[in-house]
Design an enzyme around this catalytic site. Structure first.
Site, short mmCIF file in Angstrom:
data_model
loop_
_atom_site.label_atom_id
_atom_site.label_comp_id
_atom_site.label_asym_id
_atom_site.label_seq_id
_atom_site.Cartn_x
_atom_site.Cartn_y
_atom_site.Cartn_z
N LYS A 15 0.68 -4.07 -6.49
CA LYS A 15 1.06 -3.26 -7.84
C LYS A 15 2.26 -2.64 -7.30
O LYS A 15 3.30 -2.47 -8.11
CB LYS A 15 0.00 -2.58 -8.52
CG LYS A 15 -1.29 -3.37 -8.85
CD LYS A 15 -2.31 -2.75 -9.60
CE LYS A 15 -2.88 -1.59 -8.70
NZ LYS A 15 -3.86 -1.85 -7.61
N ARG A 88 -7.86 2.87 -15.00
CA ARG A 88 -8.95 2.08 -13.93
C ARG A 88 -10.05 2.02 -14.76
O ARG A 88 -11.33 1.42 -14.15
CB ARG A 88 -9.01 2.70 -12.80
CG ARG A 88 -7.99 2.15 -11.62
CD ARG A 88 -8.26 3.35 -10.29
NE ARG A 88 -8.03 2.44 -9.31
CZ ARG A 88 -6.74 2.76 -8.40
NH1 ARG A 88 -5.97 3.41 -9.24
NH2 ARG A 88 -6.60 2.10 -7.29
N ARG A 127 -1.66 -3.44 6.58
CA ARG A 127 -0.81 -2.26 6.05
C ARG A 127 -1.17 -1.10 7.16
O ARG A 127 -0.22 -0.45 7.46
CB ARG A 127 -1.23 -1.98 4.66
CG ARG A 127 -0.48 -0.76 4.04
CD ARG A 127 -0.41 -0.53 2.64
NE ARG A 127 -1.61 -0.41 2.24
CZ ARG A 127 -1.94 -0.13 0.80
NH1 ARG A 127 -1.13 -0.67 -0.12
NH2 ARG A 127 -3.06 0.18 0.27
N ARG A 139 -3.34 5.69 5.49
CA ARG A 139 -4.16 6.25 4.38
C ARG A 139 -5.47 6.36 4.72
O ARG A 139 -6.14 5.43 5.38
CB ARG A 139 -3.75 5.05 3.36
CG ARG A 139 -2.62 5.44 2.27
CD ARG A 139 -2.44 4.47 1.13
NE ARG A 139 -3.62 4.32 0.38
CZ ARG A 139 -3.65 3.80 -0.67
NH1 ARG A 139 -2.37 3.31 -1.20
NH2 ARG A 139 -4.71 3.71 -1.70
N ARG A 150 -13.46 0.42 -2.53
CA ARG A 150 -12.52 0.27 -3.74
C ARG A 150 -12.69 -1.15 -4.39
O ARG A 150 -12.28 -1.12 -5.44
CB ARG A 150 -11.11 0.21 -3.08
CG ARG A 150 -10.72 1.78 -2.46
CD ARG A 150 -9.80 1.87 -1.47
NE ARG A 150 -8.53 1.57 -1.69
CZ ARG A 150 -7.42 1.18 -0.97
NH1 ARG A 150 -7.89 1.29 0.51
NH2 ARG A 150 -6.51 0.96 -1.36
#
Ligand code: AMP
Length: 192
Positions: A15, A88, A127, A139, A150
Site C-alpha cells: 500500500k 481499518r 524489509r 520498525r 497484524r
C-alpha cells in the site's frame, strides 16, 4: 477532477509503495495513519507514548485516535487523497464517509491489494533484514510475532471492509503479487 481513493490490504501488501507512486504521478496526497502514528511517537508526544505499546504488538490503536488524525487533515480542505492504512475498521469507514460528506467530497474507488499470507510474512521479514543490514532503524512491529498479530487484526477487523465497499460499488481488486510497476499500471487502468 481529483480522486479520493483507499488502498486496502493486509500489512506488506504494498500500500505504501503504491501510495507514493500515486503521489508522484498524480499529485495525490498520501494520508497514512501508520506514518502519522510513527511521527507522533518520534516527536515524543503524549499520544505517541500512548500508542507505542499497542503498535509494537501489532494491534490496532483506538478508532478515536486515528479518526481524530484524519479529521485534522481533512479539516484543512482540499481533495485528491490516498488513504493508506485507513480505514481499518467498520467504525472508521463510517467516520470517513461522514467526514468526506461534510466537505462535499466522496470516495471514487477502494483498491484491494491481494497478496497471500506467505508472501506478506516474507516481505515484512525481508524489509526488517534489509533495514538492519543497512544500519537503518527497524520498525518495532516488523518481527514474526507482531506480524502474526497484524495479520489477525487485518482478517478480523479490516477484511469486513471488503464487503462494505463492494456493496457500495467501490471495490476494485488488484494482484499485489505482480512487480511494483505492473501493480501501478493495474491501478492506473482502474483510475483512468
Ligand atoms: P501501518 O504502517 O499502516 O502498517 O500501521 C502500523 C500500525 O499503526 C498498525 O499495526 C496499528 O497499530 C497502527 N495503525 C495504523 N493505522 C491504523 C488504523 N487505521 N487503525 C488502527 N490502528 C492503526
Amino acid at each position: 477532477m481529483s480522486l479520493n481513493i483507499i488502498l486496502l490490504g493486509p500489512p506488506g501488501a504494498g500500500k505504501g509503495t503504491q501510495a507514493r507512486i500515486l503521489t508522484e504521478r498524480r499529485g495525490l496526497v498520501q494520508l497514512s495513519t501508520g506514518d502519522m502514528l510513527r511521527e507522533a511517537q518520534a516527536s515524543g508526544s503524549e499520544m505517541g507514548k500512548l500508542v507505542a505499546d499497542v503498535m509494537a504488538k501489532g494491534q490496532l490503536v483506538t478508532d478515536e485516535i486515528v479518526i481524530g488524525l484524519i479529521r485534522e487533515k481533512l479539516a484543512k480542505g482540499g481533495s485528491g487523497f490516498i488513504f493508506d492504512g485507513f480505514p481499518r475498521t467498520l467504525a472508521q469507514a463510517d467516520a470517513l464517509g461522514d467526514l468526506l460528506a461534510e466537505t462535499g467530497e466522496s470516495l471514487d474507488a477502494v483498491i484491494e491489494m491481494q497478496v497471500d499470507d506467505e508472501t506478506l510474512v516474507r516481505r515484512i521479514v525481508n524489509r526488517a533484514d534489509e533495514a538492519r543490514a543497512a544500519g537503518q532503524p527497524v520498525r518495532a512491529d516488523d518481527n514474526a510475532e507482531s506480524v502474526g498479530v497484524r495479520l489477525m487484526a487485518y482478517y478480523k477487523q479490516t477484511s469486513p471492509l471488503i464487503g462494505y465497499y463492494y456493496a457500495k460499488g467501490l471495490l476494485r481488486g488488484v494482484n499485489g503479487l505482480a512487480e511494483i510497476d505492473a501493480v501501478a499500471a493495474e491501478i492506473a487502468a482502474i483510475l483512468d
